[in-house]
Design a protein around this motif. Structure first.
Motif, PDB file in Angstrom:
ATOM      1  N   GLU A 172      23.403  21.608 -68.779  1.00  0.00           N
ATOM      2  CA  GLU A 172      24.140  21.098 -67.641  1.00  0.00           C
ATOM      3  C   GLU A 172      25.562  21.645 -67.585  1.00  0.00           C
ATOM      4  OE1 GLU A 172      23.469  19.496 -70.400  1.00  0.00           O
ATOM      5  OE2 GLU A 172      25.151  18.252 -71.032  1.00  0.00           O
ATOM      6  N   MET A 179      22.883  12.550 -65.298  1.00  0.00           N
ATOM      7  CA  MET A 179      22.082  13.759 -65.538  1.00  0.00           C
ATOM      8  C   MET A 179      20.999  13.433 -66.569  1.00  0.00           C
ATOM      9  SD  MET A 179      25.011  16.714 -65.531  1.00  0.00           S
ATOM     10  CE  MET A 179      26.183  15.908 -66.583  1.00  0.00           C
ATOM     11  N   PHE A 180      19.761  13.449 -66.120  1.00  0.00           N
ATOM     12  CA  PHE A 180      18.650  13.107 -66.994  1.00  0.00           C
ATOM     13  C   PHE A 180      18.040  14.370 -67.594  1.00  0.00           C
ATOM     14  CE2 PHE A 180      18.981   9.610 -63.948  1.00  0.00           C
ATOM     15  CZ  PHE A 180      19.151   8.555 -64.838  1.00  0.00           C
TER      16      PHE A 180
ATOM     17  N   VAL B  14       8.863   3.877 -72.426  1.00  0.00           N
ATOM     18  CA  VAL B  14       9.206   5.290 -72.253  1.00  0.00           C
ATOM     19  C   VAL B  14      10.719   5.398 -72.338  1.00  0.00           C
ATOM     20  CG1 VAL B  14       9.037   7.311 -70.770  1.00  0.00           C
ATOM     21  CG2 VAL B  14       7.318   5.517 -70.606  1.00  0.00           C
ATOM     22  N   LEU B  16      13.708   7.334 -71.075  1.00  0.00           N
ATOM     23  CA  LEU B  16      14.224   8.294 -70.103  1.00  0.00           C
ATOM     24  C   LEU B  16      15.582   8.758 -70.611  1.00  0.00           C
ATOM     25  CD1 LEU B  16      14.010   9.718 -67.337  1.00  0.00           C
ATOM     26  CD2 LEU B  16      15.098   7.704 -66.335  1.00  0.00           C
ATOM     27  N   ARG B  17      15.661  10.025 -70.958  1.00  0.00           N
ATOM     28  CA  ARG B  17      16.868  10.536 -71.622  1.00  0.00           C
ATOM     29  C   ARG B  17      17.923  10.964 -70.602  1.00  0.00           C
ATOM     30  NH1 ARG B  17      14.076  15.002 -75.181  1.00  0.00           N
ATOM     31  NH2 ARG B  17      16.210  15.528 -75.742  1.00  0.00           N
ATOM     32  N   GLN B  18      19.171  10.666 -70.930  1.00  0.00           N
ATOM     33  CA  GLN B  18      20.287  11.057 -70.067  1.00  0.00           C
ATOM     34  C   GLN B  18      21.294  11.834 -70.902  1.00  0.00           C
ATOM     35  OE1 GLN B  18      22.121   7.813 -67.951  1.00  0.00           O
ATOM     36  NE2 GLN B  18      23.920   9.022 -67.410  1.00  0.00           N
ATOM     37  N   THR B  19      21.670  13.015 -70.432  1.00  0.00           N
ATOM     38  CA  THR B  19      22.659  13.791 -71.163  1.00  0.00           C
ATOM     39  C   THR B  19      24.048  13.387 -70.683  1.00  0.00           C
ATOM     40  OG1 THR B  19      23.427  16.019 -71.721  1.00  0.00           O
ATOM     41  CG2 THR B  19      22.414  15.765 -69.571  1.00  0.00           C
ATOM     42  N   LEU B  20      24.995  13.300 -71.612  1.00  0.00           N
ATOM     43  CA  LEU B  20      26.321  12.768 -71.284  1.00  0.00           C
ATOM     44  C   LEU B  20      27.357  13.858 -71.035  1.00  0.00           C
ATOM     45  CD1 LEU B  20      26.460   9.799 -73.825  1.00  0.00           C
ATOM     46  CD2 LEU B  20      25.846   9.754 -71.403  1.00  0.00           C
ATOM     47  N   ASP B  21      26.947  15.111 -71.175  1.00  0.00           N
ATOM     48  CA  ASP B  21      27.897  16.221 -71.044  1.00  0.00           C
ATOM     49  C   ASP B  21      29.061  16.054 -72.022  1.00  0.00           C
ATOM     50  OD1 ASP B  21      28.774  18.635 -70.120  1.00  0.00           O
ATOM     51  OD2 ASP B  21      29.775  17.837 -68.348  1.00  0.00           O
ATOM     52  N   VAL B  22      28.733  15.548 -73.189  1.00  0.00           N
ATOM     53  CA  VAL B  22      29.695  15.422 -74.292  1.00  0.00           C
ATOM     54  C   VAL B  22      29.089  16.195 -75.461  1.00  0.00           C
ATOM     55  CG1 VAL B  22      30.807  13.840 -75.928  1.00  0.00           C
ATOM     56  CG2 VAL B  22      30.491  13.161 -73.530  1.00  0.00           C
ATOM     57  N   HIS B  23      29.876  17.088 -76.056  1.00  0.00           N
ATOM     58  CA  HIS B  23      29.307  18.007 -77.044  1.00  0.00           C
ATOM     59  C   HIS B  23      30.216  18.110 -78.271  1.00  0.00           C
ATOM     60  CE1 HIS B  23      27.030  19.202 -73.474  1.00  0.00           C
ATOM     61  NE2 HIS B  23      28.195  19.271 -72.862  1.00  0.00           N
ATOM     62  N   ASP B 119      25.069  26.667 -77.443  1.00  0.00           N
ATOM     63  CA  ASP B 119      23.644  26.291 -77.444  1.00  0.00           C
ATOM     64  C   ASP B 119      23.199  25.676 -78.769  1.00  0.00           C
ATOM     65  OD1 ASP B 119      23.702  28.612 -78.873  1.00  0.00           O
ATOM     66  OD2 ASP B 119      22.029  29.577 -77.836  1.00  0.00           O
ATOM     67  N   ARG B 120      24.078  25.716 -79.788  1.00  0.00           N
ATOM     68  CA  ARG B 120      23.733  25.058 -81.054  1.00  0.00           C
ATOM     69  C   ARG B 120      24.586  23.807 -81.280  1.00  0.00           C
ATOM     70  NH1 ARG B 120      23.614  29.374 -85.699  1.00  0.00           N
ATOM     71  NH2 ARG B 120      22.744  27.593 -86.814  1.00  0.00           N
ATOM     72  N   HIS B 123      24.587  17.802 -78.645  1.00  0.00           N
ATOM     73  CA  HIS B 123      24.702  17.318 -77.266  1.00  0.00           C
ATOM     74  C   HIS B 123      24.420  15.813 -77.266  1.00  0.00           C
ATOM     75  CE1 HIS B 123      24.743  21.535 -76.237  1.00  0.00           C
ATOM     76  NE2 HIS B 123      23.539  21.717 -76.756  1.00  0.00           N
ATOM     77  N   GLN B 125      23.511  12.191 -76.048  1.00  0.00           N
ATOM     78  CA  GLN B 125      22.646  11.626 -75.012  1.00  0.00           C
ATOM     79  C   GLN B 125      22.629  10.108 -75.124  1.00  0.00           C
ATOM     80  OE1 GLN B 125      18.726  13.804 -74.630  1.00  0.00           O
ATOM     81  NE2 GLN B 125      19.472  14.776 -76.484  1.00  0.00           N
ATOM     82  N   HIS B 128      17.409   5.367 -71.166  1.00  0.00           N
ATOM     83  CA  HIS B 128      17.052   4.147 -70.447  1.00  0.00           C
ATOM     84  C   HIS B 128      15.605   3.845 -70.824  1.00  0.00           C
ATOM     85  CE1 HIS B 128      20.646   4.571 -67.908  1.00  0.00           C
ATOM     86  NE2 HIS B 128      20.404   5.870 -68.057  1.00  0.00           N
ATOM     87  N   ILE B 129      15.378   2.673 -71.337  1.00  0.00           N
ATOM     88  CA  ILE B 129      14.028   2.319 -71.759  1.00  0.00           C
ATOM     89  C   ILE B 129      13.276   1.687 -70.579  1.00  0.00           C
ATOM     90  CG2 ILE B 129      12.698   0.759 -73.247  1.00  0.00           C
ATOM     91  CD1 ILE B 129      13.805   3.111 -74.796  1.00  0.00           C
TER      92      ILE B 129
END
Lengths: 396, 220
Positions: A172, A179-180, B14, B16-23, B119-120, B123, B125, B128-129
Motif C-alpha cells: 500500500e 486498507m484491508f 474469519v 479480516l486483516r487490515q494493514t495500518l501503513d505503519v512499518h 519489502d522486508r 508491516h 496490521q 476484524h473478527i
C-alpha cells in the motif's frame, strides 16, 4: 464452470461447509465487481470462477467492465505503471479524458449494488459517480514504490472509496481509508491446475518438445528482467556442473520490444545448449503450463521483482518444491525449508537446487507440505471466505 | 447426564486483516512502533498468531519473533520475543510494555544492524473478527464433545483465545462449562490448558481429552 460442491474433493475438510455458513450472512445482498476487461489472468481469472459461485451461494453477484477509446486505455496503462513506480505518470489532459470516459461508463453501467468492488486503475475513477452502496478499490499490484506526485494524483479518486484491498501488507501507499489485505488464490479445478493423467502430461510435453529423460527444472514467467530468466540460466549452468538436468523456460512476451530482445537471447542460449528449452506460450496456454509444472522436478520462480505472482502456489499445488526469489508476494508463499527456499542470488538458487537434487527424499516431502500449505492458504475457497468476510464487515 | 442452563452455540471465525501503513525497518523502529500502534495491532501479532499458525510453519510464538529471526536475522532477539506468552498478561498494554522492555534491553546490549529494504520491513496490521455461527449447539457434555470434535478449527480459536481476551458474541468454553453446565473443575482444566506454541488441532485434541476424562468420571 465449477460449482461450490465440486471444491469439496480438493479443499480442506469442512472448508466448503464453512463457506456456505458464512455466505448465509450475505445472501440476497447485491455485490458488483467492475474491471477493465474480462480476459487475461489475475483478477479477471479469479472473477470468472468466483462470480458464478457467489451467485450460487445466494448472493446477487454481477460483473461489469469499462471501456473507452485508445487514449482511455493508454492513460489507464500509464496510470497503472505510475502506481507501480514508473517515473512518468499520465498527462493531466490524459487523466481528465480518462475520468470523463469513466463518467460515461458510469452512466452506461448498472452500478446499483450494496457492495461495489472496482479492480485496479482503469475503472478506478468510477467512484466519482457513486450514489449508493459501499465502494471498495481493489488493488492487485505493489503501490509502495509509487512516486509521491503520481500517488497524489491518484489519491483524489482512491480516497473517495470506503475501503481499499491490497494483496499483501506493504503493497500500500498512504490513503485516508481503511486498507484491508486479501491474498489472491488459485482455482484448483481450472485447466491450469486440475489433475492431469500421466498420458495427458506426456502428450502435452511431447507437443512442446520437452523430453523427460532427466531431472527437469522449470520456470514459468513472462520474459522480463523482473523475472530474471538469464539468472535462471546462470543458476542452471552452476547446477549442470554437478547434475545432468534439463531447464525449461516458458513465458510470454506480449510483443513488448524489451521482452522480445530477452527471448532472442534465451533462444540463442537454447540453440547452443540442447538441454535448455525456451517456449514462448500464450497466456491462455493453461494445459501446457499445467503439464510443465507437473513434469518438473523442481520449479523455479527466481524473480527479482514480483507482485503477487501465484506461480509458487500453482507449483506447490502440484506437489513441487519451489526455489523462488525473495521478492514481493513470492516469499509469503514459500515456507523456507518446508515447501521450498526463498533465495537472494543466482548462487543461492543453484545451491538450493543442488541441495534438493543431492537429497532427493526432500523433494516429495517438500512437495506434499507445499500442497497442504496451498490447500489451506491459497485456494479459491480461502479467498471466498475472505471476500465474504469483507462483505459482511462493510455491510454491517 | 446434566443439562446446561443454556445451550452453547458453536461459532467459527474469519480474520479480516487490515494493514495500518505503519512499518519498522530495524529493531529500534520495531520498538517505537510497538509502543504506539493501536492495542488491536499488538493483539493481532501475538494472540492472532495462534489462528494463523499451522503445524507446517515453524513456531515462533508471535509475528515479532518470526520477523526478528527470518528478516533481521537476530536469533537472540527472536528467542527473547518468542518466549513471551501473551496469555500471561492481564491486559494488552501490559503485554505491549513487556515487548518494549525486551527490545529496549536488547538494544542496550547489542548494536542494531542496517535498515532493511521496505519489502522486508515489519508491516503492522490489525484484524476484524467475523463470527460464523456453525449451526451446532450443545446442551450436555456429550453434545459438547460431539461439537468440539467436528467444528472448524477457527471455532477452537474463537471459543478459547478470542473470548478469553476480547468480548464476543460467542461464549468462551470455560464460561459455558462453569456457569451453564455447572462443571467448574472441567472449566478450570480448560482455562489452564496452555495453547501457547501449539497448533489449534493439537489444542482441540487436548480439550477433547479433558472432556473424555470428565465423561468417564460421570459414568463411574
Amino acid at each position: 464452470m465449477s460449482r461450490i460442491d465440486d471444491y469439496r474433493r480438493v479443499s480442506g475438510p469442512g472448508a466448503v461447509d464453512f463457506v456456505l455458513r458464512l455466505a448465509e450472512q450475505v445472501q440476497g445482498r447485491r455485490v458488483l465487481h467492475v474491471t477493465g476487461g474480462r480476459l487475461g489472468g489475475g483478477a479477471a481469472e479469479t472473477l470468472r470462477a468466483m462470480v458464478p459461485i457467489l451467485a450460487e451461494l445466494g448472493i446477487d453477484a454481477r460483473w461489469e467492465v469499462t471501456g473507452g477509446d485508445a487514449g482511455y486505455y493508454l492513460t489507464a496503462r500509464a496510470l497503472q505503471a505510475a502506481l507501480e513506480g514508473a517515473e512518468r505518470g499520465p498527462s493531466e489532459e490524459g487523466l481528465a479524458r480518462w475520468a470523463d470516459m469513466n463518467r460515461l461508463n458510469g452512466k452506461k453501467l448498472d452500478l446499483g449494488a450494496d457492495l461495489i468492488s472496482v479492480h485496479d486503475t482503469q475503472p478506478a475513477s468510477l467512484v466519482s459517480a457513486r450514489n449508493a452502496g459501499r465502494w471498495v478499490w481493489r488493488c492487485h499490484v505493489d503501490c509502495s514504490a509509487a512516486r509521491a506526485d503520481n500517488w497524489a494524483a491518484f489519491r483524489q479518486f482512491a480516497d473517495q472509496y470506503d475501503a481499499a484491498v491490497f494483496p499483501m501488507p506493504g503493497f500500500e501507499s498512504r490513503l485516508d481509508i481503511p486498507m484491508f489485505v486479501i491474498a489472491p488464490s488459485i482455482d484448483p479445478l481450472a485447466e491450469r491446475n486440475r489433475d492431469l493423467t500421466p498420458r495427458e502430461i506426456n502428450e502435452t510435453l511431447g507437443g512442446l518438445g520437452v523430453a523427460r529423460d532427466k531431472p527437469l527444472l522449470v520456470q514459468i514467467a513472462p520474459f522480463t528482467q523482473a523475472h530474471d530468466p538469464l539468472g535462471v540460466v546462470d543458476a542452471y549452468r552452476l547446477v549442470k556442473q554437478h547434475h545432468d538436468v534439463r531447464l525449461a523456460l516458458a513465458g510470454t512476451t506480449d510483443g513488448e520490444p524489451d521482452r522480445l530482445e530477452l527471448l532472442t537471447q534465451l533462444r540463442e542460449i537454447a540453440h547452443q545448449d540442447s538441454d535448455v528449452v525456451v517456449l514462448e506460450l500464450p497466456a491462455e496456454a493453461h494445459r501446457q503450463i499445467n503439464a510443465l509444472q507437473r513434469a518438473a522436478t523442481i520449479v523455479l520462480q527466481k524473480s527479482v521483482r514480483a507482485w503477487f505472482d501465484l506461480g509458487p502456489a500453482e507449483a506447490m499445488w502440484k506437489g513441487k518444491p519451489v526455489v523462488g526469489g525473495y521478492a514481493g508476494g513470492l516469499a509469503p508463499q514459500i515456507i523456507p525449508n518446508v515447501t521450498g527456499y526463498a533465495v537472494h542470488s543466482v548462487e543461492g538458487a543453484a545451491f538450493r537446487i543442488r541441495h534438493l537434487l543431492n537429497n532427493p527424499e526432500l523433494i516429495p516431502r517438500m512437495g506434499a507440505a507445499g500442497r497442504e500449505h496451498v490447500r489451506r492458504s491459497f485456494l479459491i475457497t480461502r479467498q471466498l471466505v475472505d471476500e465474504l468476510a469483507l462483505a459482511i464487515h462493510l455491510l454491517r | 447426564m446434566r443439562t446446561a442452563a443454556r445451550p452453547l452455540h458453536f461459532a467459527g471465525c474469519v480474520e479480516l486483516r487490515q494493514t495500518l501503513d505503519v512499518h519498522a525497518h530495524d529493531e529500534r523502529e520495531l520498538m517505537s512502533r510497538i509502543a504506539e500502534v493501536p492495542a488491536d495491532s499488538i493483539y493481532f501479532h501475538t494472540f492472532g498468531y495462534f489462528l494463523r499458525h499451522h503445524p507446517q510453519t515453524t513456531a515462533y510464538g508471535n509475528d515479532f519473533a518470526r520477523w526478528a529471526a527470518l528478516e533481521i536475522g537476530d536469533r537472540a532477539l527472536a528467542e527473547r520475543l518468542a518466549v513471551v506468552d501473551p496469555f500471561a498478561f492481564p491486559r494488552l498494554d501490559a503485554l505491549r510494555d513487556h515487548l518494549v522492555s525486551i527490545l529496549s534491553d536488547h538494544l542496550q546490549r547489542h548494536t542494531v544492524g542496517g535498515r532493511l529494504e521496505f519489502d522486508r520491513a515489519f508491516h503492522f496490521q490489525r484484524s476484524h473478527i467475523v463470527e460464523v455461527p456453525l449451526g451446532l449447539d450443545a446442551t450436555s457434555l456429550v453434545e459438547f464433545r460431539a461439537g468440539l470434535a467436528r467444528v472448524d478449527e477457527s471455532a477452537i480459536y474463537l471459543h478459547t483465545v478470542e473470548t478469553r481476551v476480547r468480548a464476543r458474541r460467542a461464549e468462551s468454553f470455560t464460561t459455558w462449562l462453569a456457569d451453564a453446565l455447572g462443571m467448574p473443575e472441567l472449566a478450570e482444566r480448560f482455562a489452564r490448558a496452555d495453547p501457547y506454541l501449539t497448533a489449534l488441532e493439537r489444542a482441540r485434541g487436548r480439550l477433547l481429552g479433558f472432556v473424555d476424562e470428565a465423561l468417564e468420571d460421570e459414568r463411574r
